[in-house]
Scaffold this active site. Structure first.
Site, mmCIF file in Angstrom:
data_model
loop_
_atom_site.group_PDB
_atom_site.id
_atom_site.type_symbol
_atom_site.label_atom_id
_atom_site.label_comp_id
_atom_site.label_asym_id
_atom_site.label_seq_id
_atom_site.Cartn_x
_atom_site.Cartn_y
_atom_site.Cartn_z
ATOM 1 N N ASP A 28 -2.351 -6.299 -5.480
ATOM 2 C CA ASP A 28 -1.351 -5.501 -6.191
ATOM 3 C C ASP A 28 -1.276 -5.888 -7.668
ATOM 4 O OD1 ASP A 28 -0.652 -3.957 -4.057
ATOM 5 O OD2 ASP A 28 1.148 -5.106 -3.531
ATOM 6 N N ARG A 72 -4.870 -6.770 5.508
ATOM 7 C CA ARG A 72 -4.062 -7.501 6.488
ATOM 8 C C ARG A 72 -2.925 -6.617 6.947
ATOM 9 N NH1 ARG A 72 -1.603 -13.273 5.057
ATOM 10 N NH2 ARG A 72 -0.356 -12.014 3.672
ATOM 11 N N ASP A 111 1.049 -11.029 -4.443
ATOM 12 C CA ASP A 111 -0.023 -10.227 -3.839
ATOM 13 C C ASP A 111 -1.125 -9.997 -4.882
ATOM 14 O OD1 ASP A 111 -1.595 -7.882 -3.047
ATOM 15 O OD2 ASP A 111 -0.169 -7.762 -1.388
ATOM 16 N N THR A 122 1.477 -8.172 11.757
ATOM 17 C CA THR A 122 0.761 -9.157 12.596
ATOM 18 C C THR A 122 -0.020 -10.173 11.776
ATOM 19 O OG1 THR A 122 -1.251 -7.850 12.704
ATOM 20 C CG2 THR A 122 0.431 -7.359 14.354
HETATM 21 C C1 PRP Z 1 -5.141 -10.332 0.673
HETATM 22 C C2 PRP Z 1 -6.185 -11.232 0.044
HETATM 23 C C3 PRP Z 1 -7.031 -11.640 1.224
HETATM 24 C C4 PRP Z 1 -6.026 -11.706 2.335
HETATM 25 C C5 PRP Z 1 -5.699 -13.146 2.594
HETATM 26 O O1 PRP Z 1 -5.661 -9.064 0.886
HETATM 27 O O2 PRP Z 1 -6.915 -10.627 -0.992
HETATM 28 O O3 PRP Z 1 -8.059 -10.724 1.516
HETATM 29 O O4 PRP Z 1 -4.859 -11.010 1.899
HETATM 30 O O5 PRP Z 1 -4.903 -13.274 3.695
HETATM 31 P P1 PRP Z 1 -5.375 -13.993 5.031
HETATM 32 O O6 PRP Z 1 -6.073 -15.263 4.605
HETATM 33 O O7 PRP Z 1 -4.096 -14.249 5.752
HETATM 34 O O8 PRP Z 1 -6.274 -13.058 5.768
HETATM 35 P P2 PRP Z 1 -4.788 -7.849 1.479
HETATM 36 O O9 PRP Z 1 -4.903 -7.817 2.956
HETATM 37 O O10 PRP Z 1 -3.417 -7.909 0.914
HETATM 38 O O11 PRP Z 1 -5.587 -6.582 0.937
HETATM 39 P P3 PRP Z 1 -5.808 -6.093 -0.569
HETATM 40 O O12 PRP Z 1 -6.788 -7.071 -1.214
HETATM 41 O O13 PRP Z 1 -6.409 -4.747 -0.377
HETATM 42 O O14 PRP Z 1 -4.489 -6.067 -1.275
HETATM 43 N N1 URA Z 2 -2.581 -12.274 0.132
HETATM 44 C C1 URA Z 2 -2.123 -12.310 -1.141
HETATM 45 O O1 URA Z 2 -2.528 -11.495 -1.988
HETATM 46 N N2 URA Z 2 -1.215 -13.252 -1.466
HETATM 47 C C2 URA Z 2 -0.781 -14.165 -0.575
HETATM 48 O O2 URA Z 2 0.033 -15.026 -0.951
HETATM 49 C C3 URA Z 2 -1.276 -14.112 0.742
HETATM 50 C C4 URA Z 2 -2.176 -13.144 1.069
#
Ligand code: PRP
Ligand code: URA
Length: 209
Positions: free
Chosen positions: A203, A104, A200, A108
């Site tokens: 993370d 994400r 997160d 945005t």
């Molecule tokens: C997080 C999570 C989802 C997304 C959810 O991933 O694991 O994939 O955000 O958010 P949304 O419903 O608003 O799309 P992130 O983009 O942080 O990537 P990562 O798993 O690599 O940390």
């Molecule tokens: N992605 C995450 O990992 N945590 C949140 O709360 C939202 C998006």
């Protein structure tokens, strides 16, 4: 319209409380993500069709059941969905694994896709998409749209925590997809984080905070 199941089993709720705690470290966090996924998998596979078979026990022939040739594939959304794979494999070792890479944009909140690899025989398989967090829903919606192009037999979504906004958006975009989550939270904050959520997920799983 697909079903929405928020699993309220006491074991899941107990584990979810520890998962949310900011003092829970990465090692325990990974174990909990995997265990919750395994428990949710029990619910998400409740409708698998069975066929009757006969089994010889040491005492007599028993009428028994096995799963009627249903093939599954799981598709974690990278990165955080990877944390759920082991839990599902513990119950369904034969499930093949596809991968979708998404991140994400922090400004945005729009998802960006960077990888997609599905099992070759995906058309013969029922798919469960894995991602612990359903926030705006953008990542899950995009991932499922990509997977639909491969024409699997069916698609379910399994998350751990959902925001009402993400749940509504996912149902609207993909009304044919059944959704399973362990918790439905209050709202998204101005940074797109689920409140109260767990922070997160990627993370915390990979220790990149
Ligand atoms: C997080 C999570 C989802 C997304 C959810 O991933 O694991 O994939 O955000 O958010 P949304 O419903 O608003 O799309 P992130 O983009 O942080 O990537 P990562 O798993 O690599 O940390
Ligand atoms: N992605 C995450 O990992 N945590 C949140 O709360 C939202 C998006």
């Amino acid at each position: 319209m697909g079903t929405v199941t928020i699993t309220n089993h006491p074991l899941i709720q107990h584990k979810l409380s520890i998962l949310r705690d900011k003092n829970t470290g990465s090692k325990e966090f990974r174990t909990l993500i995997s265990e919750i996924a395994m428990l949710e998998c029990y619910e998400a596979t409740r409708d698998l069709p069975l066929k009757e078979i006969e089994v010889e026990t040491p005492v007599a022939v028993a009428k028994a059941h096995d799963i009627a040739g249903k093939k599954l594939a799981i598709v974690p959304i990278l990165r955080a969905g990877l944390g759920m794979v082991d839990g599902i494999h513990a119950l369904i070792p034969s499930a093949k694994v596809g991968h979708i890479g998404m991140y994400r944009d922090h400004e945005t909140l729009q998802p960006h896709s960077y990888y997609c690899k599905m099992p070759q025989d995906i058309e013969e398989r029922d798919v469960i998409v894995l991602d612990p967090m359903l926030a705006t829903g953008g990542s899950a919606i995009d991932a499922i749209s990509q997977i639909k192009e491969f024409k699997p037999k069916s698609i379910k979504f399994m998350g751990i925590i959902a925001a009402p906004e993400g749940l509504e958006a996912l149902q609207k975009a993909h009304p044919d997809v059944d959704i399973y989550c362990a918790g439905l939270d209050d709202h998204l904050n101005e940074n797109g984080y689920i409140v109260p959520g767990l922070g997160d997920a990627g993370d915390r799983i990979f220790g990149t905070i």
